[in-house]
Design a protein around this motif. Structure first.
Motif, PDB file in Angstrom:
ATOM      1  N   SER A  85       0.839  -1.206   0.000  1.00  0.00           N
ATOM      2  CA  SER A  85       0.000   0.000   0.000  1.00  0.00           C
ATOM      3  C   SER A  85       0.876   1.260   0.000  1.00  0.00           C
ATOM      4  N   LYS A  86       0.428   2.285  -0.690  1.00  0.00           N
ATOM      5  CA  LYS A  86       1.181   3.537  -0.782  1.00  0.00           C
ATOM      6  C   LYS A  86       1.169   4.273   0.550  1.00  0.00           C
ATOM      7  N   VAL A  87       2.237   5.018   0.767  1.00  0.00           N
ATOM      8  CA  VAL A  87       2.392   5.754   2.025  1.00  0.00           C
ATOM      9  C   VAL A  87       1.226   6.717   2.239  1.00  0.00           C
ATOM     10  N   GLU A  88       0.758   7.343   1.176  1.00  0.00           N
ATOM     11  CA  GLU A  88      -0.340   8.304   1.290  1.00  0.00           C
ATOM     12  C   GLU A  88      -1.611   7.635   1.803  1.00  0.00           C
ATOM     13  N   GLU A  89      -1.872   6.430   1.325  1.00  0.00           N
ATOM     14  CA  GLU A  89      -3.052   5.691   1.785  1.00  0.00           C
ATOM     15  C   GLU A  89      -2.927   5.333   3.262  1.00  0.00           C
ATOM     16  N   VAL A  90      -1.742   4.848   3.657  1.00  0.00           N
ATOM     17  CA  VAL A  90      -1.523   4.465   5.047  1.00  0.00           C
ATOM     18  C   VAL A  90      -1.649   5.686   5.958  1.00  0.00           C
ATOM     19  N   GLN A  91      -1.098   6.807   5.531  1.00  0.00           N
ATOM     20  CA  GLN A  91      -1.168   8.039   6.338  1.00  0.00           C
ATOM     21  C   GLN A  91      -2.619   8.486   6.511  1.00  0.00           C
ATOM     22  N   LYS A  92      -3.417   8.363   5.473  1.00  0.00           N
ATOM     23  CA  LYS A  92      -4.822   8.765   5.550  1.00  0.00           C
ATOM     24  C   LYS A  92      -5.572   7.949   6.603  1.00  0.00           C
ATOM     25  N   ILE A  93      -5.334   6.635   6.625  1.00  0.00           N
ATOM     26  CA  ILE A  93      -6.004   5.775   7.614  1.00  0.00           C
ATOM     27  C   ILE A  93      -5.474   6.065   9.010  1.00  0.00           C
ATOM     28  N   PHE A  94      -4.179   6.277   9.127  1.00  0.00           N
ATOM     29  CA  PHE A  94      -3.600   6.611  10.428  1.00  0.00           C
ATOM     30  C   PHE A  94      -4.251   7.874  10.995  1.00  0.00           C
ATOM     31  N   ASP A  95      -4.403   8.898  10.163  1.00  0.00           N
ATOM     32  CA  ASP A  95      -5.015  10.147  10.615  1.00  0.00           C
ATOM     33  C   ASP A  95      -6.479   9.943  10.983  1.00  0.00           C
ATOM     34  N   GLU A  96      -7.150   9.041  10.261  1.00  0.00           N
ATOM     35  CA  GLU A  96      -8.556   8.762  10.575  1.00  0.00           C
ATOM     36  C   GLU A  96      -8.694   8.090  11.938  1.00  0.00           C
ATOM     37  N   ILE A  97      -7.748   7.230  12.277  1.00  0.00           N
ATOM     38  CA  ILE A  97      -7.786   6.557  13.581  1.00  0.00           C
ATOM     39  C   ILE A  97      -7.351   7.509  14.693  1.00  0.00           C
ATOM     40  N   ASP A  98      -6.371   8.345  14.408  1.00  0.00           N
ATOM     41  CA  ASP A  98      -5.822   9.284  15.394  1.00  0.00           C
ATOM     42  C   ASP A  98      -6.735  10.508  15.495  1.00  0.00           C
ATOM     43  N   VAL A  99      -7.899  10.337  16.099  1.00  0.00           N
ATOM     44  CA  VAL A  99      -8.923  11.380  16.111  1.00  0.00           C
ATOM     45  C   VAL A  99      -8.473  12.607  16.897  1.00  0.00           C
ATOM     46  N   GLU A 100      -7.584  12.441  17.866  1.00  0.00           N
ATOM     47  CA  GLU A 100      -7.125  13.575  18.664  1.00  0.00           C
ATOM     48  C   GLU A 100      -5.855  14.215  18.112  1.00  0.00           C
ATOM     49  N   GLY A 101      -5.339  13.650  17.021  1.00  0.00           N
ATOM     50  CA  GLY A 101      -4.164  14.235  16.385  1.00  0.00           C
ATOM     51  C   GLY A 101      -2.903  14.184  17.223  1.00  0.00           C
ATOM     52  N   CYS A 102      -2.728  13.099  17.991  1.00  0.00           N
ATOM     53  CA  CYS A 102      -1.558  12.980  18.877  1.00  0.00           C
ATOM     54  C   CYS A 102      -0.306  12.496  18.155  1.00  0.00           C
ATOM     55  N   GLY A 103      -0.476  11.948  16.963  1.00  0.00           N
ATOM     56  CA  GLY A 103       0.671  11.375  16.266  1.00  0.00           C
ATOM     57  C   GLY A 103       1.059  10.006  16.783  1.00  0.00           C
ATOM     58  N   ARG A 104       0.233   9.452  17.677  1.00  0.00           N
ATOM     59  CA  ARG A 104       0.500   8.142  18.269  1.00  0.00           C
ATOM     60  C   ARG A 104      -0.845   7.515  18.626  1.00  0.00           C
ATOM     61  N   LEU A 105      -1.060   6.257  18.230  1.00  0.00           N
ATOM     62  CA  LEU A 105      -2.353   5.608  18.437  1.00  0.00           C
ATOM     63  C   LEU A 105      -2.382   4.886  19.779  1.00  0.00           C
ATOM     64  N   SER A 106      -3.399   5.161  20.556  1.00  0.00           N
ATOM     65  CA  SER A 106      -3.583   4.486  21.840  1.00  0.00           C
ATOM     66  C   SER A 106      -4.373   3.205  21.639  1.00  0.00           C
ATOM     67  N   MET A 107      -4.462   2.405  22.694  1.00  0.00           N
ATOM     68  CA  MET A 107      -5.261   1.188  22.630  1.00  0.00           C
ATOM     69  C   MET A 107      -6.723   1.534  22.372  1.00  0.00           C
ATOM     70  N   ALA A 108      -7.202   2.621  22.977  1.00  0.00           N
ATOM     71  CA  ALA A 108      -8.587   3.045  22.762  1.00  0.00           C
ATOM     72  C   ALA A 108      -8.822   3.430  21.304  1.00  0.00           C
ATOM     73  N   ASP A 109      -7.838   4.081  20.670  1.00  0.00           N
ATOM     74  CA  ASP A 109      -7.958   4.427  19.252  1.00  0.00           C
ATOM     75  C   ASP A 109      -8.108   3.175  18.391  1.00  0.00           C
ATOM     76  N   LEU A 110      -7.278   2.173  18.678  1.00  0.00           N
ATOM     77  CA  LEU A 110      -7.319   0.937  17.895  1.00  0.00           C
ATOM     78  C   LEU A 110      -8.605   0.170  18.144  1.00  0.00           C
ATOM     79  N   GLU A 111      -9.073   0.139  19.383  1.00  0.00           N
ATOM     80  CA  GLU A 111     -10.341  -0.533  19.675  1.00  0.00           C
ATOM     81  C   GLU A 111     -11.492   0.120  18.920  1.00  0.00           C
ATOM     82  N   SER A 112     -11.487   1.454  18.895  1.00  0.00           N
ATOM     83  CA  SER A 112     -12.550   2.173  18.208  1.00  0.00           C
ATOM     84  C   SER A 112     -12.590   1.831  16.719  1.00  0.00           C
ATOM     85  N   TYR A 113     -11.409   1.790  16.094  1.00  0.00           N
ATOM     86  CA  TYR A 113     -11.362   1.543  14.651  1.00  0.00           C
ATOM     87  C   TYR A 113     -11.463   0.050  14.324  1.00  0.00           C
TER      88      TYR A 113
END
Length: 358
Positions: free
Chosen positions: A128-156
């Motif tokens: 997968s292209k980096v742009e696609e991966v970044q888009k999904i990462f930003d969608e999961i990182d709802v608070e914009g922390c630059g780091r995904l918590s366990m709660a972020d992963l559970e939600s997604y």
């Protein structure tokens, strides 16, 4: 049923009809449950010689220690509850303890709505292209922390995609940056991005993989290269491919066409399908519902028994796919590589049939 104390030689089980004596090796573990309110593990077990099905409560001290203590706590519980847990590996207990501990400390979180139609990670792969991966990462990182918590992963993963919590927890542990700063940074997320594809479960070891009802949208699903995994696909599929799996337990909800099982060893399957086709499989057991004759080819030491599983919405899914439980061709096996001198498959005795409840 109430359980009394135990000795090394035997244990006493107090039932409403009186005490029952049995040896520890007579206890057969069936399944585990979790009581999050009490913070305990519930073990359902049976003693076949006594025609007894009972439950054993395993209290867990969640006030002491943290996630790093889960495995040591599991070893301690195995010693305390030896007769019941002798055949249970510490790693499995550790995962159960981890779920109890995480639920105790985790705050309530808002639930994300389940995906409708194909999810944006339907084609996620290592290419997968980096742009696609970044888009999904930003969608999961709802608070914009630059780091995904366990709660972020559970939600997604759990709420949105319909994965099980065990898979989200494994992802978090595998790709978390460090114990000092827990969380999944983008570079590590990119390494595991392919694992978010709901339709491709590949190259996993000793994991529990779940697809909840309503999560797959009737698409094709592939399992490939799994080892010692538990897989529970509880949503109908269009077609299913299982390749190069070893020592796995696999449940498949009704498949509208064919299920192909190839190059698998020492696995147990609960499969409901229009047709089952196996190739080069060895020492596998099939608890099967099939609308047509199952096909066996270049396989050995296979066992067949009727479908014996239940999970949420199971009956509803059978009705939707027009699978009539009264017309099951599980015994009508056709072996393309059959030989007059030996049989490559057998009908499993009913007293050996294992019922799976999810």
């Amino acid at each position: 049923m109430t359980l009394a104390g135990a000795s090394d030689a035997s244990i006493t089980i107090a039932t409403p009809k009186g005490d029952i004596q049995c040896r520890a090796e007579e206890i057969v573990c069936k399944r585990f449950g979790l009581n999050f309110e009490r913070g305990c593990i519930l073990l359902e077990y049976e003693v076949p010689s006594q025609y007894l099905l009972a439950h054993h409560v395993i209290e867990v001290d969640l006030q002491q220690g943290g996630p790093s203590d889960d495995l040591s706590d599991a070893s301690r519980l195995k010693q305390m509850h030896g007769p019941w847990l002798a055949a249970v590996c510490p790693e499995q207990l550790s995962r159960l303890i981890g779920r109890l501990r995480a639920a105790r400390v985790a705050p309530e979180r808002p639930r994300r709505q389940r995906v409708q139609g194909l999810p944006p990670v339907a084609r996620a792969s290592k290419r997968s292209k980096v742009e696609e991966v970044q888009k999904i990462f930003d969608e999961i990182d709802v608070e914009g922390c630059g780091r995904l918590s366990m709660a972020d992963l559970e939600s997604y993963m759990c709420d949105y995609l319909g994965f099980g919590r065990a898979e989200a927890s494994s992802f978090f542990k595998r790709y978390s940056t460090s114990q000092d700063q827990p969380g999944v940074a983008f570079d590590r997320f990119k390494e595991g991005y392919a694992e978010l594809n709901p339709f491709m479960m590949m190259q996993r070891k000793q994991e529990v993989l779940l697809r909840k009802p309503g999560s797959l949208g009737g698409q094709q699903v592939n399992l490939d290269g799994l080892e010692d995994c538990e897989v529970y696909v509880c949503d109908p599929t269009a077609q299913f491919f299982i390749d190069f799996c070893k020592g796995c337990a696999v449940l498949l909800a009704p498949c509208e066409s064919s299920v192909f099982v190839r190059d698998c060893e020492d696995c147990t399957f609960w499969i409901a399908a229009q047709q089952l086709r196996t190739n080069n499989c060895h020492r596998c057991t099939f608890y099967l519902y099939s609308k047509t004759e199952p096909i066996v080819e270049t396989s050995t030491d296979l066992s067949f028994a009727p479908w014996s599983a239940k999970f949420p919405k199971c009956s509803q899914q059978f009705s939707q796919t027009k699978f009539d439980p009264q017309r099951n061709f599980w015994t009508a096996v056709f072996d393309f590589s059959g030989d007059k001198t030996k049989s490559n498959w057998r009908i499993q005795p009913f007293d050996e049939v294992v019922e799976l409840c999810v």
